[in-house]
Design a protein around this motif. Structure first.
Motif, mmCIF file in Angstrom:
data_model
loop_
_atom_site.group_PDB
_atom_site.id
_atom_site.type_symbol
_atom_site.label_atom_id
_atom_site.label_comp_id
_atom_site.label_asym_id
_atom_site.label_seq_id
_atom_site.Cartn_x
_atom_site.Cartn_y
_atom_site.Cartn_z
ATOM 1 N N MET A 110 -40.334 -23.796 -23.380
ATOM 2 C CA MET A 110 -40.435 -25.103 -22.744
ATOM 3 C C MET A 110 -41.889 -25.563 -22.657
ATOM 4 O O MET A 110 -42.169 -26.766 -22.653
ATOM 5 C CB MET A 110 -39.810 -25.073 -21.341
ATOM 6 C CG MET A 110 -38.301 -24.857 -21.321
ATOM 7 S SD MET A 110 -37.385 -26.024 -22.362
ATOM 8 C CE MET A 110 -37.754 -27.572 -21.543
ATOM 9 N N THR A 111 -42.817 -24.601 -22.590
ATOM 10 C CA THR A 111 -44.222 -24.988 -22.502
ATOM 11 C C THR A 111 -44.674 -25.647 -23.796
ATOM 12 O O THR A 111 -45.456 -26.609 -23.780
ATOM 13 C CB THR A 111 -45.091 -23.761 -22.189
ATOM 14 O OG1 THR A 111 -44.551 -23.089 -21.049
ATOM 15 C CG2 THR A 111 -46.522 -24.172 -21.876
ATOM 16 N N GLU A 114 -43.435 -29.027 -23.782
ATOM 17 C CA GLU A 114 -44.257 -29.853 -22.884
ATOM 18 C C GLU A 114 -45.440 -30.473 -23.620
ATOM 19 O O GLU A 114 -45.831 -31.612 -23.328
ATOM 20 C CB GLU A 114 -44.724 -28.976 -21.718
ATOM 21 C CG GLU A 114 -45.615 -29.665 -20.710
ATOM 22 C CD GLU A 114 -46.121 -28.682 -19.656
ATOM 23 O OE1 GLU A 114 -45.348 -27.788 -19.253
ATOM 24 O OE2 GLU A 114 -47.296 -28.808 -19.252
ATOM 25 N N ILE A 148 -32.927 -26.302 -19.710
ATOM 26 C CA ILE A 148 -34.131 -25.513 -19.974
ATOM 27 C C ILE A 148 -33.816 -24.115 -20.486
ATOM 28 O O ILE A 148 -34.678 -23.462 -21.060
ATOM 29 C CB ILE A 148 -35.042 -25.434 -18.722
ATOM 30 C CG1 ILE A 148 -34.346 -24.734 -17.569
ATOM 31 C CG2 ILE A 148 -35.537 -26.798 -18.326
ATOM 32 C CD1 ILE A 148 -35.281 -24.491 -16.385
ATOM 33 N N ARG A 323 -38.113 -20.684 -14.346
ATOM 34 C CA ARG A 323 -37.369 -21.391 -15.403
ATOM 35 C C ARG A 323 -36.039 -20.714 -15.728
ATOM 36 O O ARG A 323 -35.710 -20.512 -16.888
ATOM 37 C CB ARG A 323 -38.222 -21.477 -16.677
ATOM 38 C CG ARG A 323 -39.652 -21.930 -16.463
ATOM 39 C CD ARG A 323 -39.820 -23.388 -16.740
ATOM 40 N NE ARG A 323 -41.183 -23.811 -16.522
ATOM 41 C CZ ARG A 323 -42.144 -23.725 -17.442
ATOM 42 N NH1 ARG A 323 -41.868 -23.252 -18.618
ATOM 43 N NH2 ARG A 323 -43.357 -24.156 -17.153
ATOM 44 N N GLY A 343 -33.231 -35.327 -16.163
ATOM 45 C CA GLY A 343 -34.405 -34.678 -16.701
ATOM 46 C C GLY A 343 -35.422 -35.706 -17.153
ATOM 47 O O GLY A 343 -35.111 -36.883 -17.338
ATOM 48 N N THR A 346 -39.780 -33.388 -20.423
ATOM 49 C CA THR A 346 -39.607 -31.997 -20.862
ATOM 50 C C THR A 346 -38.566 -31.254 -20.037
ATOM 51 O O THR A 346 -37.667 -30.616 -20.584
ATOM 52 C CB THR A 346 -40.940 -31.231 -20.760
ATOM 53 O OG1 THR A 346 -41.943 -31.918 -21.497
ATOM 54 C CG2 THR A 346 -40.783 -29.807 -21.297
ATOM 55 N N TYR A 347 -38.677 -31.334 -18.722
ATOM 56 C CA TYR A 347 -37.910 -30.444 -17.850
ATOM 57 C C TYR A 347 -36.681 -31.163 -17.283
ATOM 58 O O TYR A 347 -36.665 -32.392 -17.139
ATOM 59 C CB TYR A 347 -38.801 -29.906 -16.731
ATOM 60 C CG TYR A 347 -39.956 -29.097 -17.283
ATOM 61 C CD1 TYR A 347 -39.761 -27.788 -17.710
ATOM 62 C CD2 TYR A 347 -41.222 -29.659 -17.432
ATOM 63 C CE1 TYR A 347 -40.810 -27.049 -18.252
ATOM 64 C CE2 TYR A 347 -42.282 -28.929 -17.976
ATOM 65 C CZ TYR A 347 -42.065 -27.622 -18.381
ATOM 66 O OH TYR A 347 -43.098 -26.890 -18.927
ATOM 67 N N SER A 348 -35.678 -30.348 -16.933
ATOM 68 C CA SER A 348 -34.434 -30.911 -16.419
ATOM 69 C C SER A 348 -33.935 -30.089 -15.240
ATOM 70 O O SER A 348 -34.351 -28.953 -15.026
ATOM 71 C CB SER A 348 -33.373 -30.962 -17.531
ATOM 72 O OG SER A 348 -33.148 -29.677 -18.070
ATOM 73 N N ALA A 352 -37.027 -29.989 -11.908
ATOM 74 C CA ALA A 352 -37.729 -30.811 -12.896
ATOM 75 C C ALA A 352 -38.587 -31.889 -12.245
ATOM 76 O O ALA A 352 -39.617 -32.279 -12.803
ATOM 77 C CB ALA A 352 -36.727 -31.453 -13.854
ATOM 78 N N TRP A 355 -41.964 -30.403 -11.718
ATOM 79 C CA TRP A 355 -42.657 -30.192 -12.992
ATOM 80 C C TRP A 355 -43.089 -31.508 -13.620
ATOM 81 O O TRP A 355 -44.230 -31.658 -14.087
ATOM 82 C CB TRP A 355 -41.764 -29.426 -13.965
ATOM 83 C CG TRP A 355 -41.723 -27.952 -13.726
ATOM 84 C CD1 TRP A 355 -40.643 -27.182 -13.414
ATOM 85 C CD2 TRP A 355 -42.849 -27.061 -13.760
ATOM 86 N NE1 TRP A 355 -41.003 -25.874 -13.252
ATOM 87 C CE2 TRP A 355 -42.359 -25.769 -13.466
ATOM 88 C CE3 TRP A 355 -44.208 -27.230 -14.015
ATOM 89 C CZ2 TRP A 355 -43.193 -24.648 -13.417
ATOM 90 C CZ3 TRP A 355 -45.040 -26.116 -13.962
ATOM 91 C CH2 TRP A 355 -44.527 -24.848 -13.663
ATOM 92 N N GLU A 356 -42.183 -32.450 -13.683
ATOM 93 C CA GLU A 356 -42.505 -33.709 -14.348
ATOM 94 C C GLU A 356 -43.604 -34.459 -13.605
ATOM 95 O O GLU A 356 -44.509 -35.019 -14.227
ATOM 96 C CB GLU A 356 -41.247 -34.576 -14.466
ATOM 97 C CG GLU A 356 -40.215 -34.041 -15.439
ATOM 98 C CD GLU A 356 -40.665 -34.095 -16.891
ATOM 99 O OE1 GLU A 356 -41.358 -35.061 -17.258
ATOM 100 O OE2 GLU A 356 -40.323 -33.170 -17.650
#
Length: 735
Positions: A110-111, A114, A148, A323, A343, A346-348, A352, A355-356
């Motif tokens: 996931m990184t 990102e 994710i 994660r 999401g 990137t993240y859900s 998220a 993160w977002e």
């Protein structure tokens, strides 16, 4: 949010429900059920949750020190470490490392999603191949991940077969999961063997040894790391843990929390660059001793906003996330609509939002933040004990303060809240619901008549985004407090009472669901309790749910000031609405001094929990009406389940002779104001359809329907043709 924007969002959600909802629901629910089973069989679960929380708190606190330590460790091993400030910085470094390489194979990360590394490398002329099966499917389909952990859970087997057959035109048509997997394995195996560079993420990075840990269910991550002679690992700085001994509890928890497995198929620990020589697949007869052993390793540690998150008291907890996706899998909204709605870039899922907001900015979080209804189911399911709903509320509050509307001038300074201009009118309306209900009750039945007219519903839908298909609650002219005062107060005097209790008159019970309040008073009195129903400030749950934190905090202080005198007088605080009890038991610790929050939590009880306690301590259940075998279908409130209070209601009803069937559905889909909102009405009904199906099947269709939460009752009334009521009404002596 404008009416057009609400319509567009509703259309997007409706499209996803139709096209992806079934697959997402099946797979996310499967993960969630497996997780429940895995945790039930794992006695050390809670102990390890505490342990990993402590390790993460320590690691984030010592993050600069750990970055220095891992840099020394990796360099001592012969590798390189690069601390990338942001996505562009990371991509530039990776592009320099890749150089003139022609192909690169990647494991799931996931990184790397990102930083959009695939697009960057492909622009530079590098052929990039995703080797995780789910990611490979999405690369072929040119779609974004919807989860994710399981990035392609929104796709069906048949859809993937159609995609592969169309894209690759195999000699034999692919159909079964085995055929699809075998094709992908062979196709990707060739790419791995031919790749110039391998790229992985890292689930954990051990600082004192420079060890990269990959937790996967497919072997291609390990192959991508060790087959090419150059390995690039990309990890957020929050993936650092101090020592190898800290790793074990994370490995124990991550698979159980993600997919319900005791452990994944592969747990790969590498301290690269590895010493084994690379293989020349074109010359398989060449001895390994003659192979080139010159390997290269680069660890790219990504900041991209994480340092700022670490310094942000409210977002810092996001960095504890491992994660696993448990917050997504346990969320009813996510189970139905998936990460393409729930999401950001990137993240859900639930976490998220943190993160977002941290790595991409609040605009990305704003796109889906409202899909978290604050039900708190994810809190108990998070292996690191992250208060995910609170992070969502904080970000919602910050988003609110960035918004402005054409109607600001109408509300600035004229509303009963503490919020500045710019807050969405819909949120301000629902956030001030306690004040609205007071006015609605005082002017009933006229207020109910006006609100029910077609022009009013059309106006409310356009201006406030209240879906006209949803029935509105009707206000009672005689409130619970007026009724209580009119009857002369409690029928049990304090002198004759076994206990004294203050029945908390929440806005719904006081102004709308008055009958359940009356029933609660009579039940308590029948069990020898002297009752008071005073004028008390609302809990602040409504403004909190809209991200109006300043208003919620003011309510918390007002409510505690009102309630403290009753606690001082030795009265128990008895609450009908579970969401208010959850507020006292949870969020008030964010608003009040520790001692005040603890006192309120220690002295507050849900009504059926309180009745259960009275009966367990000598109260005579014979003073309550017998059920005589009446068949009941019972749905408990999300937050009531989180607080572990569902069993008390079932026990009391069964004690009185009711035949109780409890719902298997964890969420009714209404979630306070959520189900009223134009943009979420269809999702709300889709979530509720599971409860509807269970309560309409042969075993339940003739049962009396009861539910503990106001929104649950409203949703059940819209789903079923028979009425629902609160369980305390079944044991009302006047029934």
């Amino acid at each position: 949010m404008s009416a057009d924007t609400r319509r567009e969002k509703a259309a997007h959600i409706r499209h996803l429900l139709d096209t992806e909802g079934e697959n997402v629901r099946e797979n996310a629910s499967h993960f969630n059920e497996n997780r429940y089973d895995a945790i039930d069989e794992f006695d050390e679960y809670e102990e390890l949750r505490t342990t990993v929380r402590e390790i993460k708190e320590d690691a984030i606190e010592r993050l600069p020190e750990l970055i220095e330590t891992v840099t020394e460790s990796v360099e001592a091993n012969g590798g390189h470490v690069y601390l990338a400030e942001d996505a562009a910085d990371a991509n530039q470094y990776i592009e320099n490392v890749v150089g003139d390489a022609e192909t690169l194979v990647k494991s799931k990360s996931m990184t790397t999603e990102e930083i959009d590394v695939n697009e960057q490398l492909e622009t530079a002329g590098v052929d990039v191949y995703e080797t995780d099966l789910g990611e490979f499917v999405l690369q072929v389909a040119d779609e974004n991940p919807s989860h994710i952990v399981g990035p392609s859970i929104h796709k069906s087997r048949a859809g993937i077969a159609e995609l592969f057959n169309e894209q690759f035109d195999p000699e034999e048509t692919l159909e079964t999961p085995e055929e699809l997997t075998e094709f992908a394995r062979d196709y990707l195996g060739e790419r791995i063997r031919d790749a110039d560079v391998g790229m992985t993420g890292a689930n954990f990075v051990v600082a004192d040894s420079g060890t990269i840990t990959l937790v996967t269910n497919e072997g291609n991550a390990r192959k991508s790391a060790v087959t090419p002679d150059t390995h690039v690992a990309v990890a957020g700085v929050e993936k650092l843990i101090p020592t190898l001994s800290d790793l074990q509890p994370f490995v124990e928890l991550i698979a159980r929390s993600a997919t319900g497995q005791p452990i994944t198929q592969y747990v790969t620990m590498l301290s690269p660059p590895v010493e084994t020589p690379t293989l020349d697949f074109d010359e398989p007869d060449t001895p390994l001793s003659e192979s080139d052993g010159d390997r290269e390793f680069h660890l790219v540690l990504l900041d991209n906003g994480r340092t700022a998150m670490r310094e942000d008291d409210q977002l810092r907890e996001t960095l504890y996330c491992i994660r696993c996706g448990a917050c997504a899998n346990s969320c009813a909204n996510f189970q139905h609509v998936g990460g393409h709605a729930f999401g950001g870039e990137t993240y859900s899922g639930g976490i998220a939002t943190g993160w977002e907001a941290g790595v991409h900015g609040q605009d990305s979080a704003a796109e889906f933040n409202d899909l978290c209804t604050g039900c708190s189911r994810c809190v108990n399911n998070c292996p690191v004990k992250i208060d995910i709903p609170w992070i969502n509320e904080v970000v919602r509050d910050r988003i609110n303060h960035n918004e402005s509307t054409e109607f600001d001038f109408l509300v600035e300074g004229l509303t009963p809240d503490e919020e500045p201009g710019g807050v969405d009118l819909q949120k301000r309306f629902f956030g001030n619901y306690a004040d609205l209900a007071k006015v609605g009750s005082a002017t009933a039945p006229l207020s109910n008549w006006i609100a029910g007219t077609a022009p009013a519903r059309a106006l409310m839908e356009r201006v406030l985004g209240i879906d006209r298909r949803r029935s509105l609650p009707e206000f009672e002219r005689e409130t619970l407090r007026k009724w209580f005062d009119a009857r002369g107060g409690s029928r049990v005097s304090p002198a004759d009472a076994d206990r004294e209790a203050m029945l908390y008159p929440d806005a719904y019970t006081n102004y709308i669901e008055v009958e359940r309040g009356k029933a609660a008073v009579r039940v308590l009195e029948a069990l020898g309790v002297a009752v008071e129903v005073p004028d008390v400030a609302s809990s602040g749950r409504a403004p909190l749910s809209q991200g109006m934190l300043a208003t919620a905090e003011r309510h918390a202080h007002d409510a505690y000031a009102d309630l403290a005198e009753h606690i001082d007088a030795g009265r128990d605080i008895v609450i009908i609405e579970p969401s208010d009890l959850a507020m006292f038991a949870g969020e008030y610790e964010k608003f009040l001094p520790d001692r005040s929050a603890e006192r309120l939590d220690d002295n507050s009880y849900e009504i059926m929990e309180y009745v259960y306690g009275l009966l367990e301590n000598g109260g005579s259940s014979g003073k309550l009406p017998a059920g005589d075998g009446e068949r009941v279908a019972y749905h408990s409130h999300c937050q009531q389940r989180t607080l572990g209070l569902e069993a008390h209601t079932v026990a009391v009803l069964e004690d009185r002779g009711y035949d109780v069937l409890t719902s298997e559905t964890e969420c009714c889909g209404m979630a306070g104001s959520f189900g009223y909102k134009r943009e979420y009405y269809e999702l709300s009904m889709d979530v509720g359809s599971e409860l509807e199906a269970q309560f309409q099947d042969e075993e339940a269709r003739d049962r009396t329907v009861v539910a503990s939460g106001t929104s649950c009752l409203e949703q059940l009334d819209s789903l079923l043709e028979r009425p629902s009521r609160h369980p305390v009404q079944l044991i009302d002596p006047d029934r």
